[in-house]
Every structure is written in C-alpha cells, then in structure tokens.
Scaffold this motif. Structure first.
Motif, short mmCIF file in Angstrom:
data_model
loop_
_atom_site.label_atom_id
_atom_site.label_comp_id
_atom_site.label_asym_id
_atom_site.label_seq_id
_atom_site.Cartn_x
_atom_site.Cartn_y
_atom_site.Cartn_z
N ASN A 187 0.85 -1.14 -0.04
CA ASN A 187 -0.04 0.13 0.07
C ASN A 187 0.98 1.26 0.05
OD1 ASN A 187 0.80 0.51 2.76
ND2 ASN A 187 -0.86 -0.74 3.47
N ASP A 188 0.42 2.51 0.31
CA ASP A 188 1.25 3.68 0.03
C ASP A 188 2.39 3.72 1.15
OD1 ASP A 188 -0.35 4.38 -2.01
OD2 ASP A 188 -1.79 5.72 -0.72
N THR A 189 1.99 2.96 2.29
CA THR A 189 3.03 3.07 3.52
C THR A 189 3.98 2.08 3.91
OG1 THR A 189 1.32 4.54 4.64
CG2 THR A 189 2.83 3.77 6.02
N CYS A 190 3.34 0.79 3.35
CA CYS A 190 4.20 -0.17 3.72
C CYS A 190 4.04 -1.55 2.78
CB CYS A 190 4.05 -1.00 5.25
SG CYS A 190 2.14 -1.31 5.65
N SER A 191 4.87 -2.44 2.80
CA SER A 191 4.75 -3.75 1.99
C SER A 191 4.73 -4.99 2.86
CB SER A 191 5.88 -3.84 1.08
OG SER A 191 6.07 -2.68 0.09
N LEU A 192 4.11 -5.98 2.51
CA LEU A 192 4.12 -7.39 3.23
C LEU A 192 4.74 -8.34 2.56
CD1 LEU A 192 2.65 -8.92 5.70
CD2 LEU A 192 1.12 -9.69 3.88
N PRO B 31 -2.74 2.38 10.86
CA PRO B 31 -3.91 1.77 9.92
C PRO B 31 -3.44 1.16 8.80
CG PRO B 31 -4.19 4.02 10.32
CD PRO B 31 -2.86 3.67 10.97
N ALA B 32 -1.97 1.40 8.04
CA ALA B 32 -1.57 0.86 7.02
C ALA B 32 -1.05 -0.37 7.34
CB ALA B 32 -0.27 1.62 6.37
N MET B 33 -0.54 -0.54 8.51
CA MET B 33 0.15 -1.95 9.00
C MET B 33 -1.19 -2.71 9.24
SD MET B 33 2.50 -2.91 12.40
CE MET B 33 1.43 -2.45 13.46
N VAL B 34 -2.32 -2.59 9.50
CA VAL B 34 -3.35 -3.27 9.65
C VAL B 34 -4.00 -3.67 8.32
CG1 VAL B 34 -5.93 -3.16 10.35
CG2 VAL B 34 -4.18 -2.09 12.11
N GLU B 35 -3.60 -2.98 7.28
CA GLU B 35 -3.87 -3.42 6.26
C GLU B 35 -3.30 -4.79 5.61
OE1 GLU B 35 -4.32 -1.06 2.57
OE2 GLU B 35 -4.66 0.70 3.97
N CYS B 36 -1.78 -4.78 6.07
CA CYS B 36 -1.12 -5.84 5.80
C CYS B 36 -1.31 -7.07 6.65
CB CYS B 36 0.40 -5.52 5.93
SG CYS B 36 1.09 -4.46 4.91
N LEU B 37 -1.83 -6.64 7.86
CA LEU B 37 -2.20 -7.81 8.88
C LEU B 37 -3.54 -8.59 8.33
CD1 LEU B 37 -1.33 -6.26 12.42
CD2 LEU B 37 -0.07 -8.15 11.22
N ASN B 38 -4.38 -7.84 7.86
CA ASN B 38 -5.61 -8.42 7.43
C ASN B 38 -5.37 -9.17 6.21
OD1 ASN B 38 -7.40 -7.17 9.45
ND2 ASN B 38 -7.69 -5.23 8.30
N ALA C 293 -2.67 -10.95 5.62
CA ALA C 293 -2.18 -12.13 6.06
C ALA C 293 -3.20 -12.91 6.97
CB ALA C 293 -0.83 -11.99 6.85
N GLU C 294 -4.27 -12.56 6.88
CA GLU C 294 -5.49 -13.17 7.70
C GLU C 294 -5.29 -13.38 8.98
OE1 GLU C 294 -6.17 -16.71 5.67
OE2 GLU C 294 -7.26 -15.87 3.98
N CYS C 295 -4.59 -12.10 9.68
CA CYS C 295 -4.20 -12.04 11.05
C CYS C 295 -4.36 -10.56 11.51
CB CYS C 295 -2.69 -12.60 11.36
SG CYS C 295 -2.37 -13.01 12.96
N PRO C 296 -5.64 -10.08 11.85
CA PRO C 296 -5.86 -8.86 12.31
C PRO C 296 -5.37 -8.64 13.61
CG PRO C 296 -7.83 -10.25 12.23
CD PRO C 296 -6.72 -11.04 11.48
#
Length: 270
Positions: free
Chosen positions: A15-20, A60-67, A69-72
C-alpha cells in the motif's frame, strides 16, 4: 564481499505506506516506506506475535497488511519490542487498548514505562505522547514458545543498553532489530549504547547458525554470516575512529568543567 545476489523474497501486498513480504513459512516482514522500523509477524501454531510495530501514524496501513495475512490485530497474542526507540515501538499503545501483551527487555521496559523521552527519541520522530504499558519484562535466556517457533531471547546491547535479538535455532531465523542489518550495516550507538558492547553482541551473533536475517530496517537477507562479519570489522573501525577523536578533543581539558560541576553539586549537599 560476495558477488552473489540476495534472494528475492516475495512481496505479497503493498500500500502507500508499507509492504507485506514473505520471509519464511508463517513469517512476514512489514516494511515501511518512511522512517519506521520493520515489523515482523510470526504466526505460530500455539500463539502469534509481532516483533516491533513501527510508528503510531503507520498503524492503519500496518493493519491492512495484517488483514491481508489473515491475522488482524485482535489475533496478535503478544507484541515484542526489540528496544525503546519510537520508530520501533510507536504503535504499541494501539495494542495496549486491545489487551494484547506487550513485552520488552527489562531495561527498555523501564525507560518506556517512565516515558524517558530522551532515550526513546521522541523529538526525532514526533510521535504522540501516549503511555505504553509493558506487561512482560524479558531477560537474557527467556524462551518465547509459539508452538512451531521457539524464539530465544538474547540481550545484545550496543545500539542501546536494552536491545534484544530473537533467534530460532531450528529454523535459523535471526530477528536482530538494529544490532545487525543487511550488508553489515550497524544501527549506530545511541544514548545508553556502547561500541564495545556492540562488538561483543555481534561476536555472539557470529556464533549462531543463522540462515535468514530479519533486521530492524531494510531488506531481508539470506547471508547473515557475511553480514555479521562485515559489521564486526566496521565496529572495530568505529572504535578506533572514536579513540582518535577523543584524543583530538584533549579529554583532560574537556572533562575538567564536567568534574568541577560535579564537585559543585556535591557542595550543595553539605
């Protein structure tokens, strides 16, 4: 230095802030595009942890990555903080609100709980002045058992007095935070840190049978043994440079005003 190219670890989402990024099976790097430190999701068979959490503004951007990965966040059992700097711990208060356990070495926990802004580098990162509660005070030799991962806690001071490294001996995973980075880059020596302690910590890491380096900043590395060799050489060079600078500053004349201040303070106690 080896000419071989580093392994390309797959990017699963961006996303705009981080990568998984997939580091290994059930291990993910959340790499931020700003000054925040990397976060690591380790999804165990018994419990799941995050190692470092980056800046509060990135949450918020990290939460996108966690979601993805199916690990909110509500599935995170524990957040482990590698040391007290806010680029690593800034978002931890969000997990306090979710009743997730927060763990750190006892020296880092003390600084964080007392809100030692100098040690935490608050002005450098301009993070919200929100208290972070540490539930578990870690020590050298503690074991974090996730079921299919067993992370040994190593106290590796140098960058600060409170730095820890987590090592899974069976899988060769080395979560070294700012003690060691790809290419042998060092995280610098701050506040309570020490170049001599740094060298000793790096020597300990050199003795490990590590396969993947998961560091506080930058890419993942599949050459941790080469990385630590370079870092040790650089740290010795830094120690020599510091000694030369100390001599050039004429230590005696520079320390005399400090010692006089100490003597004056002692007089006030009479």
């Amino acid at each position: 230095m080896s000419d071989r190219k580093p392994t390309a670890f797959p990017i699963l989402m961006k996303n705009d802030t981080c990568s998984l990024i997939q580091a290994a099976e059930d291990v993910y790097q959340i790499r931020f595009s700003n000054r925040a430190a990397n976060a690591y999701l380790v999804r165990g068979s018994a419990r799941t942890i995050l190692i470092d959490v980056g800046l509060s503004t990135n949450f918020p951007a990290m939460v996108e990555c966690l979601n993805f990965a199916e690990c909110p966040p509500e599935k995170i059992d524990m957040v482990v903080l590698s040391h007290e700097h806010l680029d690593h711990i800034g978002a931890a208060w969000h997990f306090n609100e979710r009743r997730t356990f927060i763990a750190a070495h006892r020296l880092a926990a003390n600084k964080i709980m007392l809100r030692d802004d100098f040690s935490m580098l608050r002005k450098m990162f301009n993070e919200p002045n929100v208290p972070i509660n540490i539930d578990i005070w870690l020590e050298e030799g503690n074991l974090i058992d996730l079921g299919n991962f067993r992370l040994n806690v190593m106290h590796t001071p140098g960058h600060t007095s409170a730095c820890i490294t987590l090592f899974d001996q069976d899988k060769g995973l080395l979560f070294a935070a700012d003690t060691l980075m790809p290419g042998g880059v060092m995280g610098g020596v701050f506040g309570s840190g020490s170049i001599a302690d740094y060298i000793q910590s790096l020597e300990r890491l050199k003795g490990l049978d590590s396969k993947i380096l998961l560091s506080g900043h930058g890419r993942l590395s599949d050459t941790p043994q080469e990385d630590v060799r370079i870092a040790i050489a650089r740290s010795h060079g830094l120690l020599e440079d510091t000694a030369q600078l100390f001599d050039a500053l004429d230590a005696r004349s520079n320390f005399e005003p400090i010692m006089q201040s100490v003597r004056d303070l002692n007089k006030l106690d009479d």
